[in-house]
Design a protein around this motif. Structure first.
Motif: not given
Ligand code: MG
Length: 327
Positions: A270-298
């Motif tokens: 996906w990173f390669a795909y987005m780079k190839q097509h010059n796509l802007s992106w935002c990663k989900w999410s700035v949270a301290d939730k106990q879940e993989t997608s959260a970028v912070l620890k509780p």
């Protein structure tokens, strides 16, 4: 006397030139100072000087559930330490959320927008809803307020519908989008507007067969690398080939429920795909939730200054990635 006056004027000129040079050097200018009002040209985002622009950053979590990261210091840290050039503020809609306590949630969004304006980065104001067609009047009222307050600022990008569910593009999402866009455009003629599509903003190919008229409109593409694979890239490629500009305003490296392991192989594709097509992106999410997608620890600090041990696995990876993309 005359000589000293001349000298004085010369010194004054030299000093003012030096100041001007300092302020305007590209290295010192913020991403918004460098690029100004963004536009859509064909399938790309461009600066006010028509140079290509690709933004990299993060999305905050639903404002009503994890609202403590909606503050100036957190945004400043995301700019200074993570090198984010865009942050997405996700206005949580629902019976708990903006529909119940509009003033409380609006205050969080205004805090983030004003921080981004002050810090010189772009900000996506996201109507974070799965049934926005049921809340069209509220969405129009909200975006009318945002456009009135900030529509003259180059920083602001409107995202009018996070993720529609299993509904029709032609009969539901498109008419909703046209109504909200028309309200925004009465006040703000030019800032970027991001439009969602059915099936969690994946049916960009469907929308591309019947796009919305108007300028500076892009379509969101959302993916979770563990769940969504090449078949979704194929849909995106169809949309791009049909002339659509895409913006990945939300993605994850795990499963679409925000959990499960990080799928490294699919994420790299996906990173390669987005780079190839010059796509802007935002990663989900700035949270301290106990879940993989959260970028912070509780329990991670609400005001940034995170140590390595406060970042989740996906947080460490995405911080490194954004710093790589925005050196
Ligand atoms: Mg404007």
């Amino acid at each position: 006397m005359k000589k000293s006056l001349k000298l004085y004027i010369l010194i004054l000129l030299a000093v003012s030139c030096a100041i001007t040079t300092t302020v305007l050097t590209p290295e010192n200018a913020s991403v918004v100072e460098r690029n100004g009002h963004l536009r859509i040209e064909g399938t790309h985002i461009v600066s006010q000087n028509s140079d290509p622009v690709v933004l990299y950053g993060v999305s905050l979590f639903w404002s009503q559930y994890v609202g403590n990261y909606y503050n100036y210091d957190c945004i400043k840290w995301l700019r200074n330490d993570w090198h984010c050039t865009v942050v997405r503020a996700a206005l949580g809609i629902g019976r708990i959320g903006y529909l119940a306590t509009p003033d409380v949630e609006m205050e969080k969004i205004k805090t983030v927008v004003e921080a981004c304006i002050d810090l010189g980065i772009y900000v996506i104001v996201d109507w974070h809803d799965h049934q926005a067609e049921e809340h069209q009047a509220e969405a129009i009222d909200f975006f009318t307020q945002i456009a009135t307050l900030y529509g003259d600022k180059p920083n602001v990008i409107y995202e009018i519908y996070n993720e529609p569910l299993r509904v029709s593009w032609t009969d539901v999402v498109k008419p909703y989008s046209e109504a909200v866009i028309s309200a925004i455009r009465k006040i703000d003629p030019d800032n970027l507007i991001l439009v969602g599509s059915p099936h969690w903003s994946q049916d960009v190919d469907v929308a591309s067969l019947n796009p919305i008229e108007g300028k500076n409109i892009a379509y969101t593409l959302h993916f979770y690398a563990g769940t969504h694979k090449e078949w979704l890239m194929d849909k995106a490629t169809t949309a791009i080939n049909n002339g659509m500009a895409l913006f990945v305003s939300e993605f994850g490296m795990c499963n679409s429920d925000g959990n499960g392991p990080i799928d490294h192989e699919s994420s790299e594709k996906w990173f390669a795909y987005m780079k190839q097509h010059n796509l802007s992106w935002c990663k989900w999410s700035v949270a301290d939730k106990q879940e993989t997608s959260a970028v912070l620890k509780p329990g991670a600090s609400a005001t940034g200054h995170w140590s390595e041990s406060e970042l989740s696995e996906s947080g460490k990876l995405i911080r490194a990635k954004i710093r790589e993309m925005n050196p």
